[in-house]
Write an enzyme that holds these catalytic residues in place. Sequence first.
Site, PDB file in Angstrom:
ATOM      1  N   GLU A   1       6.454   5.589   2.868  1.00  0.00           N
ATOM      2  CA  GLU A   1       5.204   5.399   3.539  1.00  0.00           C
ATOM      3  C   GLU A   1       4.186   6.379   2.970  1.00  0.00           C
ATOM      4  OE1 GLU A   1       3.277   4.590   5.748  1.00  0.00           O
ATOM      5  OE2 GLU A   1       4.034   3.960   7.690  1.00  0.00           O
ATOM      6  N   ASP A   2       2.963   5.885   3.082  1.00  0.00           N
ATOM      7  CA  ASP A   2       2.109   6.873   2.697  1.00  0.00           C
ATOM      8  C   ASP A   2       1.558   7.954   3.378  1.00  0.00           C
ATOM      9  OD1 ASP A   2       0.893   5.345   4.198  1.00  0.00           O
ATOM     10  OD2 ASP A   2      -0.964   4.381   3.135  1.00  0.00           O
TER      11      ASP A   2
ATOM     12  N   ASP B   1      -6.632   3.432   2.560  1.00  0.00           N
ATOM     13  CA  ASP B   1      -8.055   2.955   2.381  1.00  0.00           C
ATOM     14  C   ASP B   1      -8.699   3.172   3.599  1.00  0.00           C
ATOM     15  OD1 ASP B   1      -6.362   1.224   4.159  1.00  0.00           O
ATOM     16  OD2 ASP B   1      -8.061   0.016   4.253  1.00  0.00           O
TER      17      ASP B   1
ATOM     18  N   LYS C   1       0.497  14.046   9.179  1.00  0.00           N
ATOM     19  CA  LYS C   1      -0.389  14.678  10.086  1.00  0.00           C
ATOM     20  C   LYS C   1       0.560  14.699  11.176  1.00  0.00           C
ATOM     21  CE  LYS C   1      -4.377  11.772   9.252  1.00  0.00           C
ATOM     22  NZ  LYS C   1      -5.392  10.844   9.666  1.00  0.00           N
TER      23      LYS C   1
ATOM     24  N   ASP D   1       1.140   9.133  10.908  1.00  0.00           N
ATOM     25  CA  ASP D   1      -0.010   9.653  11.611  1.00  0.00           C
ATOM     26  C   ASP D   1       0.664   9.758  13.200  1.00  0.00           C
ATOM     27  OD1 ASP D   1      -2.753  10.129  11.976  1.00  0.00           O
ATOM     28  OD2 ASP D   1      -2.865   8.281  12.983  1.00  0.00           O
TER      29      ASP D   1
ATOM     30  N   LYS E   1       0.497  -3.318   2.454  1.00  0.00           N
ATOM     31  CA  LYS E   1       0.138  -2.637   1.310  1.00  0.00           C
ATOM     32  C   LYS E   1       0.257  -1.047   1.291  1.00  0.00           C
ATOM     33  CE  LYS E   1      -3.735  -5.684   1.614  1.00  0.00           C
ATOM     34  NZ  LYS E   1      -5.281  -5.817   1.614  1.00  0.00           N
TER      35      LYS E   1
ATOM     36  N   PHE F   1      -9.477  11.980   8.053  1.00  0.00           N
ATOM     37  CA  PHE F   1      -9.563  10.770   7.375  1.00  0.00           C
ATOM     38  C   PHE F   1      -9.233  10.837   5.891  1.00  0.00           C
ATOM     39  CE2 PHE F   1      -9.948   6.219   6.557  1.00  0.00           C
ATOM     40  CZ  PHE F   1      -9.024   5.791   7.444  1.00  0.00           C
TER      41      PHE F   1
HETATM   42  P1  IMP Z   1       0.816   5.562  12.694  1.00  0.00           P
HETATM   43  O1  IMP Z   1       1.473   4.401  13.402  1.00  0.00           O
HETATM   44  O2  IMP Z   1      -0.305   6.182  13.729  1.00  0.00           O
HETATM   45  O3  IMP Z   1       1.795   6.587  12.240  1.00  0.00           O
HETATM   46  O4  IMP Z   1       0.090   4.567  11.524  1.00  0.00           O
HETATM   47  C1  IMP Z   1       0.371   4.724  10.369  1.00  0.00           C
HETATM   48  C2  IMP Z   1      -0.721   4.153   9.324  1.00  0.00           C
HETATM   49  O5  IMP Z   1      -1.946   4.162   9.398  1.00  0.00           O
HETATM   50  C3  IMP Z   1      -0.359   4.619   7.859  1.00  0.00           C
HETATM   51  O6  IMP Z   1       0.499   3.719   7.218  1.00  0.00           O
HETATM   52  C4  IMP Z   1      -1.834   4.223   7.559  1.00  0.00           C
HETATM   53  O7  IMP Z   1      -1.946   2.671   6.904  1.00  0.00           O
HETATM   54  C5  IMP Z   1      -2.739   4.334   8.629  1.00  0.00           C
HETATM   55  N1  IMP Z   1      -3.525   5.650   8.730  1.00  0.00           N
HETATM   56  C6  IMP Z   1      -3.098   6.639   9.163  1.00  0.00           C
HETATM   57  N2  IMP Z   1      -3.987   7.898   8.997  1.00  0.00           N
HETATM   58  C7  IMP Z   1      -4.694   7.344   7.959  1.00  0.00           C
HETATM   59  C8  IMP Z   1      -5.700   7.925   7.144  1.00  0.00           C
HETATM   60  O8  IMP Z   1      -6.051   9.265   7.372  1.00  0.00           O
HETATM   61  N3  IMP Z   1      -6.070   7.158   6.167  1.00  0.00           N
HETATM   62  C9  IMP Z   1      -5.760   5.955   6.067  1.00  0.00           C
HETATM   63  N4  IMP Z   1      -4.849   5.366   6.640  1.00  0.00           N
HETATM   64  C10 IMP Z   1      -4.452   5.856   7.737  1.00  0.00           C
END
Ligand code: IMP
Length: 190
Positions: free
Chosen positions: A98-99, A158, A130, A102, A42, A151
């Site tokens: 992507e939202d 969410d 980030k 990270d 989602k 966060f």
């Molecule tokens: P990554 O694989 O570490 O880049 O994770 C990315 C996913 O982690 C995002 O698509 C979000 O679903 C979740 N995520 C990372 N940081 C946050 C945050 O600050 N708030 C909510 N979800 C996050």
Amino acid sequence: MNLNEVDILITPQEIRAKVQTLGQEITREYSGKDLLLLGIFKIAFIFLADLVRAIDIPVQIDFMDISSYGPSTVSSGEVRIIKDLDASIKGKNVLLVEDIVDTGLTLKYITAILHKREPESIKICCMLDKPSRRIADIKPDFCGYAVEDRFIVGYGLDYRENYREYPAICELKPCVYQGRNDKEQPPDKS
Ligand code: IMP
């Protein structure tokens, strides 16, 4: 919005303006080309719905659904495809929406899967980035805002399935999750 639980970082008005700017950049970049927007359930459903209306060229849209392996709060990046794309992406210009990026591990994994399907190109558009948290060598091609290591909730993001509907991009106050055990705290995704 419950302001006892969140601090507003980016207002709905600022979000609207930023989405318009991103839409214009994407329109310029893909003008005269076929464009497929790829969303992941989602993750970016609100952002994608806004973005698609800010892009001024014909686009196609497809979705994947994925789930992470292992403990939900630790991102290894390795994902299982629960629902695959409806159509082939061979020869297409794919824009992954992507939202938030990270560690970048999830996108690294997904782009590796997609590259094997021989698209013409794969680029990434995210609302939030980030960069200080990055582990994988992923760099968004279109990005709304770089944020610090906080966060974030709201605008689709969410914490334990809550706050997605908040129209602003907010920082979740530590008092909301302090006192919980490690597994329930906001993700340490490294
Ligand atoms: P990554 O694989 O570490 O880049 O994770 C990315 C996913 O982690 C995002 O698509 C979000 O679903 C979740 N995520 C990372 N940081 C946050 C945050 O600050 N708030 C909510 N979800 C996050």
